[in-house]
Design a protein around this motif. Sequence first.
Motif, PDB file in Angstrom:
ATOM      1  N   TYR A  92      10.293   5.881 -18.903  1.00  0.00           N
ATOM      2  CA  TYR A  92      11.381   6.867 -18.861  1.00  0.00           C
ATOM      3  C   TYR A  92      11.268   7.828 -17.682  1.00  0.00           C
ATOM      4  N   THR A  93      10.150   7.792 -16.948  1.00  0.00           N
ATOM      5  CA  THR A  93       9.966   8.702 -15.819  1.00  0.00           C
ATOM      6  C   THR A  93      10.467   8.117 -14.501  1.00  0.00           C
ATOM      7  N   ALA A  94      11.138   6.970 -14.534  1.00  0.00           N
ATOM      8  CA  ALA A  94      11.640   6.335 -13.310  1.00  0.00           C
ATOM      9  C   ALA A  94      12.470   7.328 -12.507  1.00  0.00           C
ATOM     10  N   GLY A  95      12.119   7.461 -11.229  1.00  0.00           N
ATOM     11  CA  GLY A  95      12.817   8.401 -10.358  1.00  0.00           C
ATOM     12  C   GLY A  95      12.055   9.699 -10.223  1.00  0.00           C
ATOM     13  N   ILE A  96      11.492  10.201 -11.336  1.00  0.00           N
ATOM     14  CA  ILE A  96      10.550  11.313 -11.231  1.00  0.00           C
ATOM     15  C   ILE A  96       9.273  10.796 -10.579  1.00  0.00           C
ATOM     16  N   GLY A  97       8.769   9.687 -11.103  1.00  0.00           N
ATOM     17  CA  GLY A  97       7.606   9.029 -10.535  1.00  0.00           C
ATOM     18  C   GLY A  97       7.843   7.536 -10.437  1.00  0.00           C
ATOM     19  N   VAL A  98       6.755   6.785 -10.463  1.00  0.00           N
ATOM     20  CA  VAL A  98       6.799   5.324 -10.395  1.00  0.00           C
ATOM     21  C   VAL A  98       6.357   4.773 -11.739  1.00  0.00           C
ATOM     22  N   PRO A  99       7.244   4.176 -12.528  1.00  0.00           N
ATOM     23  CA  PRO A  99       6.825   3.621 -13.818  1.00  0.00           C
ATOM     24  C   PRO A  99       5.718   2.583 -13.633  1.00  0.00           C
ATOM     25  N   GLY A 100       4.753   2.599 -14.531  1.00  0.00           N
ATOM     26  CA  GLY A 100       3.619   1.694 -14.400  1.00  0.00           C
ATOM     27  C   GLY A 100       2.550   2.308 -13.518  1.00  0.00           C
ATOM     28  N   PHE A 101       1.839   1.458 -12.779  1.00  0.00           N
ATOM     29  CA  PHE A 101       0.694   1.908 -11.998  1.00  0.00           C
ATOM     30  C   PHE A 101       1.089   2.351 -10.595  1.00  0.00           C
ATOM     31  N   HIS A 102       0.502   3.442 -10.158  1.00  0.00           N
ATOM     32  CA  HIS A 102       0.640   3.936  -8.788  1.00  0.00           C
ATOM     33  C   HIS A 102      -0.764   4.345  -8.358  1.00  0.00           C
ATOM     34  N   LEU A 103      -1.406   3.482  -7.556  1.00  0.00           N
ATOM     35  CA  LEU A 103      -2.827   3.632  -7.230  1.00  0.00           C
ATOM     36  C   LEU A 103      -3.040   3.668  -5.724  1.00  0.00           C
ATOM     37  N   HIS A 104      -4.012   4.466  -5.288  1.00  0.00           N
ATOM     38  CA  HIS A 104      -4.454   4.466  -3.902  1.00  0.00           C
ATOM     39  C   HIS A 104      -5.939   4.133  -3.866  1.00  0.00           C
ATOM     40  N   PHE A 105      -6.423   3.711  -2.688  1.00  0.00           N
ATOM     41  CA  PHE A 105      -7.797   3.239  -2.526  1.00  0.00           C
ATOM     42  C   PHE A 105      -8.471   3.937  -1.354  1.00  0.00           C
ATOM     43  N   LEU A 106      -9.749   4.253  -1.526  1.00  0.00           N
ATOM     44  CA  LEU A 106     -10.592   4.728  -0.426  1.00  0.00           C
ATOM     45  C   LEU A 106     -11.866   3.908  -0.436  1.00  0.00           C
ATOM     46  N   SER A 107     -12.214   3.315   0.707  1.00  0.00           N
ATOM     47  CA  SER A 107     -13.426   2.508   0.793  1.00  0.00           C
ATOM     48  C   SER A 107     -14.666   3.387   0.689  1.00  0.00           C
ATOM     49  N   GLU A 108     -15.762   2.773   0.275  1.00  0.00           N
ATOM     50  CA  GLU A 108     -17.009   3.516   0.085  1.00  0.00           C
ATOM     51  C   GLU A 108     -17.471   4.195   1.370  1.00  0.00           C
ATOM     52  N   ASP A 109     -17.216   3.563   2.527  1.00  0.00           N
ATOM     53  CA  ASP A 109     -17.632   4.162   3.798  1.00  0.00           C
ATOM     54  C   ASP A 109     -16.615   5.172   4.317  1.00  0.00           C
ATOM     55  N   GLY A 110     -15.498   5.347   3.591  1.00  0.00           N
ATOM     56  CA  GLY A 110     -14.500   6.328   3.978  1.00  0.00           C
ATOM     57  C   GLY A 110     -13.698   5.966   5.203  1.00  0.00           C
ATOM     58  N   GLU A 111     -13.707   4.684   5.590  1.00  0.00           N
ATOM     59  CA  GLU A 111     -13.065   4.296   6.841  1.00  0.00           C
ATOM     60  C   GLU A 111     -11.708   3.630   6.670  1.00  0.00           C
ATOM     61  N   ASN A 112     -11.344   3.231   5.449  1.00  0.00           N
ATOM     62  CA  ASN A 112     -10.033   2.600   5.280  1.00  0.00           C
ATOM     63  C   ASN A 112      -9.541   2.771   3.850  1.00  0.00           C
ATOM     64  N   GLY A 113      -8.277   2.485   3.660  1.00  0.00           N
ATOM     65  CA  GLY A 113      -7.665   2.613   2.344  1.00  0.00           C
ATOM     66  C   GLY A 113      -6.159   2.617   2.453  1.00  0.00           C
ATOM     67  N   GLY A 114      -5.508   3.055   1.382  1.00  0.00           N
ATOM     68  CA  GLY A 114      -4.052   3.093   1.363  1.00  0.00           C
ATOM     69  C   GLY A 114      -3.512   2.897  -0.037  1.00  0.00           C
ATOM     70  N   HIS A 115      -2.210   2.654  -0.115  1.00  0.00           N
ATOM     71  CA  HIS A 115      -1.522   2.390  -1.373  1.00  0.00           C
ATOM     72  C   HIS A 115      -1.869   0.971  -1.832  1.00  0.00           C
ATOM     73  N   VAL A 116      -2.304   0.826  -3.072  1.00  0.00           N
ATOM     74  CA  VAL A 116      -2.784  -0.467  -3.573  1.00  0.00           C
ATOM     75  C   VAL A 116      -1.614  -1.361  -3.972  1.00  0.00           C
ATOM     76  N   MET A 117      -1.592  -2.559  -3.394  1.00  0.00           N
ATOM     77  CA  MET A 117      -0.580  -3.550  -3.734  1.00  0.00           C
ATOM     78  C   MET A 117      -1.135  -4.632  -4.643  1.00  0.00           C
ATOM     79  N   ASP A 118      -2.428  -4.910  -4.532  1.00  0.00           N
ATOM     80  CA  ASP A 118      -3.069  -5.898  -5.395  1.00  0.00           C
ATOM     81  C   ASP A 118      -4.579  -5.772  -5.234  1.00  0.00           C
ATOM     82  N   PHE A 119      -5.312  -6.263  -6.221  1.00  0.00           N
ATOM     83  CA  PHE A 119      -6.765  -6.286  -6.137  1.00  0.00           C
ATOM     84  C   PHE A 119      -7.302  -7.251  -7.182  1.00  0.00           C
ATOM     85  N   GLU A 120      -8.552  -7.650  -6.994  1.00  0.00           N
ATOM     86  CA  GLU A 120      -9.298  -8.388  -8.007  1.00  0.00           C
ATOM     87  C   GLU A 120     -10.725  -7.869  -8.006  1.00  0.00           C
ATOM     88  N   VAL A 121     -11.199  -7.439  -9.178  1.00  0.00           N
ATOM     89  CA  VAL A 121     -12.558  -6.933  -9.289  1.00  0.00           C
ATOM     90  C   VAL A 121     -13.535  -8.096  -9.203  1.00  0.00           C
TER      91      VAL A 121
END
Length: 257
Positions: free
Chosen positions: A174-203
Motif C-alpha cells: 500500500y506504500t507504492a509511490g511513497i516508497g518502493v513496495p517490496g525490497f529496496h536494498l543497497h550494497f557496500l563492499s567490505e573494502d569500501g570501494e564499490n557498491g550501489g542499488h542491489v538488483m540481484d544477489f546470491e549468498v
Amino acid sequence: MANTNTLYQYSTISALLSGICTEGLNASTLLERGTYGIGTFSDLDGEIIVMNSRAYHFPSTPNATVRRLDPTDTIPFAMLTTFQPTHTLPLPTITTSEKITLQTLAALLTPLLDTNKNTFLSLRLTTTFASLTTRIIPRRSSPQETLADCAARQKVTNHGRSRGTLFGFWSPAYTAGIGVPGFHLHFLSEDGENGGHVMDFEVAVDHDEDSEGEGEGRGLEVAVLQEVRLELPDTREFGEVEVGAPSAELIRGAEGG
C-alpha cells in the motif's frame, strides 16, 4: 538521534519520478535521523548508503570512487533508521540445498511477513556473495529528466564473488509511490570501494567459513518498524511541481531489484 527502529523517510519515490530531485536536506542533518539507511544524491547523481552513522556516496561519474558524504551535500530522498535487530534468521550452509537470492529473500522472511504484512522491515546482511549485481543511476542531464528517465541509462555492474553488507527496507504494497513496495536494498563492499542499488544477489553457501565482519555469520538481521516519520521537502520544486500517483510498473522499472 531518532528512536530505535523507527523509519524516517525524507520525500517520496513519486517525487523522484516527477523530477523533484535537486533540493533537499544536507548530509549532516540527514545523519541525525538514523544510523543505517539508503538514499540518492542531488540530481540523481548515484546512490547512497548509510552504515554505522557513516554515509557513502557511489557517484555516477565514470571511474569515480566511493566517497564519504560532505556535511553540506544535498540529499533529495532517503530512508533511515536507528537499526537494532529484533530477529536474526539463519542462512543456508554448504550442507543445505537452499539458495538465498533477491527472488527467494521473501521466503526466508516468511515467519516475519506472515504476521507483519502491513509494517515496514529493515534488513542487514553482511556475508560473502557468490554473485552480486548493482546499478548506479546517472546524474540527470536536464531538469526535465525524472528517475525513470535516468534509470534507462543506469550503469549495471556484475561483481562476481563479493564480501560486504546489504542494507535496506521491505515496504508493504500500500506504500507504492511513497516508497518502493517490496525490497529496496543497497550494497557496500567490505573494502569500501564499490557498491550501489542491489538488483540481484546470491549468498555463497560457504559464507560462514571465513566470516569475521560486522553481522557476518549471524544471518539475516531484521527489525520490525512500526513507527514511521515522513518528512516532505520544504523546497521550491516540491511546492511547484505536481506529484502524480505512479503505476506499479513505473516504480518497478525505475527501482527494479
